[in-house]
Design a protein around this motif. Structure first.
Motif, short mmCIF file in Angstrom:
data_model
loop_
_atom_site.label_atom_id
_atom_site.label_comp_id
_atom_site.label_asym_id
_atom_site.label_seq_id
_atom_site.Cartn_x
_atom_site.Cartn_y
_atom_site.Cartn_z
N SER A 10 0.85 -1.18 0.00
CA SER A 10 0.00 0.00 0.00
C SER A 10 0.89 1.23 0.00
N ALA A 11 0.24 2.40 -0.05
CA ALA A 11 0.98 3.66 -0.07
C ALA A 11 0.28 4.66 0.82
N LEU A 12 1.06 5.55 1.42
CA LEU A 12 0.51 6.60 2.27
C LEU A 12 0.16 7.82 1.43
N ILE A 13 -1.14 8.16 1.40
CA ILE A 13 -1.55 9.42 0.79
C ILE A 13 -1.22 10.56 1.73
N TRP A 149 -3.72 12.87 -9.79
CA TRP A 149 -4.07 13.38 -8.46
C TRP A 149 -4.97 12.38 -7.74
N VAL A 150 -4.86 12.36 -6.43
CA VAL A 150 -5.81 11.64 -5.58
C VAL A 150 -6.15 12.56 -4.41
N ILE A 151 -7.46 12.73 -4.17
CA ILE A 151 -7.93 13.49 -3.02
C ILE A 151 -8.75 12.54 -2.15
N THR A 152 -8.44 12.50 -0.88
CA THR A 152 -9.19 11.65 0.04
C THR A 152 -9.59 12.48 1.25
N GLY A 153 -10.56 11.99 1.97
CA GLY A 153 -11.02 12.67 3.17
C GLY A 153 -12.26 12.00 3.71
N VAL A 154 -12.77 12.51 4.81
CA VAL A 154 -13.96 11.97 5.46
C VAL A 154 -15.08 13.01 5.37
N VAL A 155 -16.27 12.56 5.01
CA VAL A 155 -17.44 13.43 4.92
C VAL A 155 -18.25 13.30 6.21
N LYS A 156 -18.44 14.42 6.90
CA LYS A 156 -19.17 14.42 8.16
C LYS A 156 -20.24 15.49 8.18
N ASN A 157 -21.27 15.26 8.98
CA ASN A 157 -22.29 16.26 9.23
C ASN A 157 -21.74 17.29 10.21
N THR A 185 -18.53 7.51 -0.73
CA THR A 185 -17.93 7.29 0.58
C THR A 185 -18.14 5.85 1.01
N ASN A 186 -17.15 5.30 1.70
CA ASN A 186 -17.25 3.92 2.18
C ASN A 186 -17.97 3.89 3.53
N GLU A 187 -17.91 2.75 4.20
CA GLU A 187 -18.64 2.60 5.46
C GLU A 187 -18.14 3.56 6.54
N GLU A 188 -16.90 4.02 6.43
CA GLU A 188 -16.36 4.96 7.40
C GLU A 188 -16.55 6.41 6.98
N GLY A 189 -17.21 6.61 5.83
CA GLY A 189 -17.42 7.96 5.34
C GLY A 189 -16.24 8.54 4.58
N ARG A 190 -15.27 7.72 4.23
CA ARG A 190 -14.09 8.19 3.51
C ARG A 190 -14.27 8.00 2.01
N TYR A 191 -13.80 8.96 1.25
CA TYR A 191 -13.85 8.91 -0.20
C TYR A 191 -12.44 8.96 -0.78
N ASN A 251 -5.39 15.44 1.38
CA ASN A 251 -6.42 15.00 2.31
C ASN A 251 -7.32 16.20 2.62
N ILE A 252 -8.59 16.15 2.19
CA ILE A 252 -9.53 17.23 2.41
C ILE A 252 -10.81 16.65 3.02
N ASN A 253 -11.06 16.96 4.28
CA ASN A 253 -12.29 16.53 4.93
C ASN A 253 -13.42 17.51 4.59
N ILE A 254 -14.63 16.98 4.46
CA ILE A 254 -15.78 17.79 4.08
C ILE A 254 -16.80 17.77 5.22
N ILE A 255 -17.13 18.95 5.74
CA ILE A 255 -18.15 19.10 6.77
C ILE A 255 -19.34 19.78 6.11
N TYR A 256 -20.43 19.04 5.95
CA TYR A 256 -21.58 19.60 5.24
C TYR A 256 -22.66 20.04 6.23
N ARG A 257 -23.40 21.06 5.82
CA ARG A 257 -24.48 21.61 6.63
C ARG A 257 -25.69 21.83 5.71
N PRO A 258 -26.65 20.91 5.69
CA PRO A 258 -27.83 21.09 4.84
C PRO A 258 -28.50 22.43 5.13
#
Length: 298
Positions: A10-13, A149-157, A185-191, A251-258
Motif C-alpha cells: 500500500s501507499a501513504l496518501i 491526483w488523488v484526493i481523500t477525506g472523510v465526509v461528516k455532518n 464514501t465507504n462505510e467509514e465515510g471516507r472517499y 487530504n480534504i475533509n468535508i463538513i456539510y451543513r444542509p
C-alpha cells in the motif's frame, strides 16, 4: 518443496490514510551471486529505488515468481524449489497504471527490498509474509510524475459524529467550473477521488497558472445522497489555502451543513413562479372574453 508468500503493498496518501496498490504487480527474484551486497534493513518503510527498463531486462533470467495485487493490495505467490531459502531475495514492484486508472499509462518499475524472509514450515511446505507501505513523500512524487491526483477525506455532518457512508462526492475545478471526478464514501465515510492532468481542461487544454508549485486546480465540492443534492459549497472556498493548487496527494475533509434557508428560498421561488403562471393564464382567459364581446367586431 513448496513455497507460499502472502502480503500486502500500500501507499501513504497522508499520515493517516493508506491507499492500496490495486492491480500493481510484484516480482520476486533469486539472488544475484555475482555481487555480495549487504541486505537492506527489514521493515515496511525501506527506500524505494526506481528501475530502468534495461535493469528489469537484465535480471529477467533470475525471476522466480510474479503476480498481480488485488483491489486491497493483497497478493499471494507460490513456487516450487528444492532447497530452503536462507539467502536474501529481491522484491520489485511494477505500476502499469496509477490507482483509479488515471495519469499517463506506462510501466513504472521499482526495487522494494532485498531481504531474508522468515519462513515457517507447515504440512504443505513453507509460508512467509511480506508487507510494504510506500512513504507519503515517495508516493506524492510518483503521482506528480504520472500527471495524476488523488484526493481523500472523510465526509461528516456539521453536528459531529462519525463519517457518513454511501454519499456521492463530486469535485469541481474552480478555474473552469468543470467536474474533475466523483467518488462514493465507504462505510467509514471516507472517499477516494482520482483525476488526471487531462481532466483539468476537458477538451480546452489544461488550465495552468504560472508559479504554482503543484500545477493543480482550485477545488470545491458537492455532496449527494441518493442522487439528490445534499450540500453545495460556495465556489469562493476554492480560494482558501487548503483548496488552492491542490497537491497530487491531498487530504480534504468535508463538513456539510444542509441549508434550510436555501430550501425555503427554493420553495418561495417555485410559489412565485406558479403565481405568475396562474396570473398569465387568467389574463389570457379575460383577454379572450373581451375579444369575443368587443363592439367593434359587430
Amino acid at each position: 518443496m513448496s513455497y507460499l508468500l502472502i502480503g500486502n503493498i500500500s501507499a501513504l496518501i497522508c499520515n493517516d490514510c493508506i491507499e492500496p496498490l490495486a492491480n500493481a504487480r510484484i516480482r520476486i527474484y533469486l539472488p544475484d551471486n555475482r555481487y555480495q551486497e549487504e541486505p537492506q534493513a527489514n521493515g515496511i518503510f525501506n527506500d524505494m529505488k526506481p528501475l530502468s527498463a534495461k535493469e528489469v531486462l537484465m535480471k529477467a533470467d533470475r525471476l522466480l515468481a510474479e503476480t498481480s495485487l488485488d483491489e486491497k493490495g493483497n497478493f499471494c505467490l507460490s513456487w516450487e524449489e528444492v532447497h530452503l531459502f536462507t539467502e536474501p531475495l529481491e522484491l520489485d514492484l511494477c505500476l502499469d497504471q496509477m490507482p483509479g486508472r488515471n495519469g499517463s499509462r506506462q510501466p513504472r518499475n521499482f526495487h522494494l527490498s532485498k531481504l531474508v524472509l522468515h519462513w515457517k514450515r507447515n504440512s504443505n511446505g513453507y509460508v512467509g509474509a511480506y508487507a510494504y507501505v510506500i512513504p507519503a513523500v515517495t508516493w506524492h512524487n510518483i503521482y506528480s510524475h504520472a500527471g495524476a491526483w488523488v484526493i481523500t477525506g472523510v465526509v461528516k455532518n456539521h453536528l459531529g459524529g462519525e463519517g457518513q457512508p454511501h454519499l456521492k462526492v463530486e469535485a469541481y475545478n474552480a478555474l473552469t467550473g468543470r467536474l474533475l471526478g466523483r467518488a462514493a464514501t465507504n462505510e467509514e465515510g471516507r472517499y477516494y477521488l482520482h483525476f488526471s492532468r487531462q481532466q483539468l481542461g476537458r477538451g480546452m487544454g489544461p488550465v495552468i497558472i504560472p508559479g504554482r508549485k503543484n500545477l493543480g486546480p482550485d477545488v470545491y465540492f458537492k455532496v449527494y445522497k441518493n442522487d439528490l443534492l445534499l450540500w453545495e459549497e460556495d465556489e469562493r472556498i476554492s480560494q482558501s489555502r487548503e483548496r488552492r493548487d491542490v497537491a497530487p496527494c491531498s487530504n480534504i475533509n468535508i463538513i456539510y451543513r444542509p441549508s434550510r434557508v436555501r430550501r425555503a428560498s427554493s420553495q418561495i421561488g417555485n410559489w412565485f413562479s406558479e403565481m405568475i403562471t396562474l396570473t398569465v393564464i387568467r389574463k389570457k382567459k379575460s383577454d379572450k372574453y373581451r375579444l369575443l364581446t368587443s363592439p367593434s367586431l359587430f
